[in-house]
Design a protein around this motif. Structure first.
Motif, PDB file in Angstrom:
ATOM      1  N   PRO A  95       0.852  -1.201   0.000  1.00 36.40           N
ATOM      2  CA  PRO A  95       0.000   0.000   0.000  1.00 36.40           C
ATOM      3  C   PRO A  95       0.885   1.248   0.000  1.00 36.40           C
ATOM      4  O   PRO A  95       2.023   1.225   0.461  1.00 36.40           O
ATOM      5  N   GLY A  96       0.380   2.317  -0.537  1.00 34.70           N
ATOM      6  CA  GLY A  96       1.149   3.555  -0.564  1.00 34.70           C
ATOM      7  C   GLY A  96       2.179   3.603  -1.671  1.00 34.70           C
ATOM      8  O   GLY A  96       3.102   4.431  -1.636  1.00 34.70           O
ATOM      9  N   TYR A  97       2.046   2.726  -2.641  1.00 32.99           N
ATOM     10  CA  TYR A  97       2.983   2.668  -3.760  1.00 32.99           C
ATOM     11  C   TYR A  97       3.046   4.016  -4.481  1.00 32.99           C
ATOM     12  O   TYR A  97       2.028   4.599  -4.843  1.00 32.99           O
ATOM     13  N   ASP A  98       4.260   4.523  -4.686  1.00 35.13           N
ATOM     14  CA  ASP A  98       4.504   5.777  -5.397  1.00 35.13           C
ATOM     15  C   ASP A  98       5.292   5.459  -6.653  1.00 35.13           C
ATOM     16  O   ASP A  98       6.522   5.392  -6.640  1.00 35.13           O
ATOM     17  N   GLY A  99       4.587   5.247  -7.752  1.00 35.76           N
ATOM     18  CA  GLY A  99       5.221   4.831  -8.992  1.00 35.76           C
ATOM     19  C   GLY A  99       6.330   5.751  -9.474  1.00 35.76           C
ATOM     20  O   GLY A  99       7.440   5.291  -9.758  1.00 35.76           O
ATOM     21  N   PRO A 133      -3.699 -14.884  -8.136  1.00 41.35           N
ATOM     22  CA  PRO A 133      -4.967 -14.279  -8.561  1.00 41.35           C
ATOM     23  C   PRO A 133      -5.424 -13.116  -7.680  1.00 41.35           C
ATOM     24  O   PRO A 133      -6.046 -12.169  -8.170  1.00 41.35           O
ATOM     25  N   ILE A 134      -5.089 -13.171  -6.399  1.00 45.62           N
ATOM     26  CA  ILE A 134      -5.505 -12.101  -5.489  1.00 45.62           C
ATOM     27  C   ILE A 134      -4.835 -10.773  -5.840  1.00 45.62           C
ATOM     28  O   ILE A 134      -5.292  -9.701  -5.425  1.00 45.62           O
ATOM     29  N   ALA A 135      -3.765 -10.835  -6.634  1.00 44.22           N
ATOM     30  CA  ALA A 135      -3.000  -9.629  -6.966  1.00 44.22           C
ATOM     31  C   ALA A 135      -3.329  -9.067  -8.350  1.00 44.22           C
ATOM     32  O   ALA A 135      -2.608  -8.201  -8.856  1.00 44.22           O
ATOM     33  N   ARG A 136      -4.419  -9.522  -8.952  1.00 44.78           N
ATOM     34  CA  ARG A 136      -4.769  -9.054 -10.299  1.00 44.78           C
ATOM     35  C   ARG A 136      -4.906  -7.533 -10.367  1.00 44.78           C
ATOM     36  O   ARG A 136      -4.583  -6.904 -11.371  1.00 44.78           O
ATOM     37  N   ARG A 137      -5.378  -6.925  -9.283  1.00 40.79           N
ATOM     38  CA  ARG A 137      -5.588  -5.474  -9.289  1.00 40.79           C
ATOM     39  C   ARG A 137      -4.275  -4.701  -9.420  1.00 40.79           C
ATOM     40  O   ARG A 137      -4.276  -3.506  -9.723  1.00 40.79           O
ATOM     41  N   LEU A 138      -3.139  -5.384  -9.193  1.00 42.21           N
ATOM     42  CA  LEU A 138      -1.846  -4.721  -9.285  1.00 42.21           C
ATOM     43  C   LEU A 138      -1.296  -4.691 -10.708  1.00 42.21           C
ATOM     44  O   LEU A 138      -0.290  -4.022 -10.963  1.00 42.21           O
ATOM     45  N   GLN A 139      -1.943  -5.392 -11.638  1.00 44.61           N
ATOM     46  CA  GLN A 139      -1.380  -5.504 -12.976  1.00 44.61           C
ATOM     47  C   GLN A 139      -1.208  -4.157 -13.687  1.00 44.61           C
ATOM     48  O   GLN A 139      -0.212  -3.969 -14.392  1.00 44.61           O
ATOM     49  N   PRO A 140      -2.120  -3.180 -13.537  1.00 50.76           N
ATOM     50  CA  PRO A 140      -1.848  -1.871 -14.158  1.00 50.76           C
ATOM     51  C   PRO A 140      -0.556  -1.239 -13.666  1.00 50.76           C
ATOM     52  O   PRO A 140       0.161  -0.579 -14.442  1.00 50.76           O
ATOM     53  N   ARG A 141      -0.226  -1.448 -12.394  1.00 52.01           N
ATOM     54  CA  ARG A 141       1.050  -0.936 -11.876  1.00 52.01           C
ATOM     55  C   ARG A 141       2.214  -1.617 -12.590  1.00 52.01           C
ATOM     56  O   ARG A 141       3.200  -0.967 -12.967  1.00 52.01           O
ATOM     57  N   ILE A 142       2.099  -2.940 -12.755  1.00 54.98           N
ATOM     58  CA  ILE A 142       3.161  -3.711 -13.405  1.00 54.98           C
ATOM     59  C   ILE A 142       3.361  -3.236 -14.843  1.00 54.98           C
ATOM     60  O   ILE A 142       4.496  -3.029 -15.301  1.00 54.98           O
ATOM     61  N   GLU A 143       2.269  -3.069 -15.559  1.00 53.58           N
ATOM     62  CA  GLU A 143       2.368  -2.669 -16.963  1.00 53.58           C
ATOM     63  C   GLU A 143       2.990  -1.288 -17.100  1.00 53.58           C
ATOM     64  O   GLU A 143       3.833  -1.061 -17.990  1.00 53.58           O
ATOM     65  N   TRP A 144       2.607  -0.355 -16.231  1.00 49.10           N
ATOM     66  CA  TRP A 144       3.198   0.987 -16.270  1.00 49.10           C
ATOM     67  C   TRP A 144       4.681   0.913 -15.907  1.00 49.10           C
ATOM     68  O   TRP A 144       5.529   1.537 -16.555  1.00 49.10           O
ATOM     69  N   PHE A 145       5.001   0.153 -14.872  1.00 49.65           N
ATOM     70  CA  PHE A 145       6.388  -0.024 -14.444  1.00 49.65           C
ATOM     71  C   PHE A 145       7.229  -0.570 -15.593  1.00 49.65           C
ATOM     72  O   PHE A 145       8.315  -0.059 -15.888  1.00 49.65           O
ATOM     73  N   ASN A 146       6.728  -1.603 -16.258  1.00 52.71           N
ATOM     74  CA  ASN A 146       7.485  -2.207 -17.347  1.00 52.71           C
ATOM     75  C   ASN A 146       7.738  -1.229 -18.479  1.00 52.71           C
ATOM     76  O   ASN A 146       8.834  -1.199 -19.064  1.00 52.71           O
ATOM     77  N   ALA A 147       6.729  -0.422 -18.818  1.00 54.09           N
ATOM     78  CA  ALA A 147       6.911   0.571 -19.874  1.00 54.09           C
ATOM     79  C   ALA A 147       7.993   1.581 -19.499  1.00 54.09           C
ATOM     80  O   ALA A 147       8.820   1.975 -20.345  1.00 54.09           O
ATOM     81  N   GLN A 148       8.014   1.983 -18.233  1.00 54.03           N
ATOM     82  CA  GLN A 148       9.030   2.932 -17.778  1.00 54.03           C
ATOM     83  C   GLN A 148      10.420   2.309 -17.804  1.00 54.03           C
ATOM     84  O   GLN A 148      11.405   2.968 -18.158  1.00 54.03           O
ATOM     85  N   ILE A 149      10.523   1.045 -17.410  1.00 53.52           N
ATOM     86  CA  ILE A 149      11.819   0.359 -17.421  1.00 53.52           C
ATOM     87  C   ILE A 149      12.377   0.312 -18.836  1.00 53.52           C
ATOM     88  O   ILE A 149      13.580   0.538 -19.062  1.00 53.52           O
ATOM     89  N   ARG A 150      11.527   0.014 -19.789  1.00 56.77           N
ATOM     90  CA  ARG A 150      11.994  -0.038 -21.178  1.00 56.77           C
ATOM     91  C   ARG A 150      12.507   1.333 -21.639  1.00 56.77           C
ATOM     92  O   ARG A 150      13.518   1.426 -22.344  1.00 56.77           O
TER      93      ARG A 150
END
Length: 275
Positions: A95-99, A133-150
């Protein structure tokens, strides 16, 4: 080194910084010692250059700001020819993730090492919703993170192991029972992915191949597994967050200084998938 007209870097020194994945959790144990993908990558590199010196500064439980504050400075002092920077998942799942802050730390680490003449390699994260499966709601964070890493990698000439592009990376057979850490097969595959991305002689694309098909568990079995996971792993993790504790409290790096590597890389096909 020149092979078939292709110039290949042969690294004399390698420093790994990061958290529990880079430390090697669940590829071994605390008693015998953890190996992990970074140690295995060092083995690949040492097979090409036996004089390789390797340090692993990673400590489990560290968030990206802690990795930046505690590990970047020592890594820069060592002036490695190669560094891997893998961190951020501990932030993403809290919680409190600051992308933007997380990406800022990663850009500073990758940029500082690259500016110092170090070749940097990093990775993107797979779909955590398939693994947990309980972490599905975090996938938008993952996708944004991955785009930034690239984007960061592109600006700094860093290599990216794109685990989000290959279904094998979400196969539960490469993950430990806690679903947060790779098991031995997973660490072996990821090391092969880094070796391939860095064009280490002898590496290939085998790490991306799907595992053999397996029987899909029945619904009651699947539900029972989820309940067991919640009791054995999710509940203790939540309890540590409530207490403000980390699995890395009081721990230090397992290889704080550059030293010779004796271990050789494991064959990707040498270990069968866990059931």
């Amino acid at each position: 080194m020149v092979s078939l007209g292709i110039v290949v870097d042969v690294y004399a020194s390698y420093v790994a910084i990061g958290d529990s994945q880079t430390e090697g959790l669940h590829d071994g144990d605390d008693k015998a010692g953890f190996r992990g993908w970074a140690d295995r990558l060092a083995g690949h590199l040492a097979a090409v250059n036996p004089g390789l010196r390797y340090a692993n500064l990673a400590v489990r439980g560290k968030k990206v700001g802690e990795v930046h504050a505690e590990q970047l400075g020592p890594a820069l002092v060592m002036r490695p020819e190669l560094a891997t920077v893998v961190a951020g998942l501990n932030d993403i799942i809290r919680p409190g993730y600051d992308g933007p802050a997380v990406i800022g730390h990663l850009e500073e680490m990758i940029g500082s090492l690259s500016s110092a003449g170090t070749k940097v390699a990093t990775l993107t994260y797979p779909d955590v919703g398939v693994i947990m499966p309980i972490a599905r709601r975090l996938q938008p964070r993952i996708e944004w993170f991955n785009a930034q890493i690239r984007e960061i990698a592109g600006r700094n000439g860093a290599t990216v192991v794109e685990t989000d592009r290959y279904p094998v990376c979400t196969d539960l057979r490469i993950w430990s029972l806690d679903r947060l850490h790779l098991n031995t097969l997973g660490h072996t595959l990821l090391a092969a992915g880094f070796a391939h991305g860095l064009q280490v002689p002898g590496s290939d694309e085998n790490w991306t191949r799907p595992l053999p098909p397996r029987r899909v568990p029945s619904l009651p079995v699947a539900v029972a597994r989820e309940a067991r996971w919640a009791v054995e792993f999710l509940a203790p993790w939540v309890a540590r967050r409530i207490r403000g504790r980390s699995s890395g409290d009081g721990r230090t790096a397992k290889r704080p200084e550059l030293s010779p590597v004796s271990a050789q890389p494991a064959d990707v096909s040498a270990e069968g998938p866990a059931e």
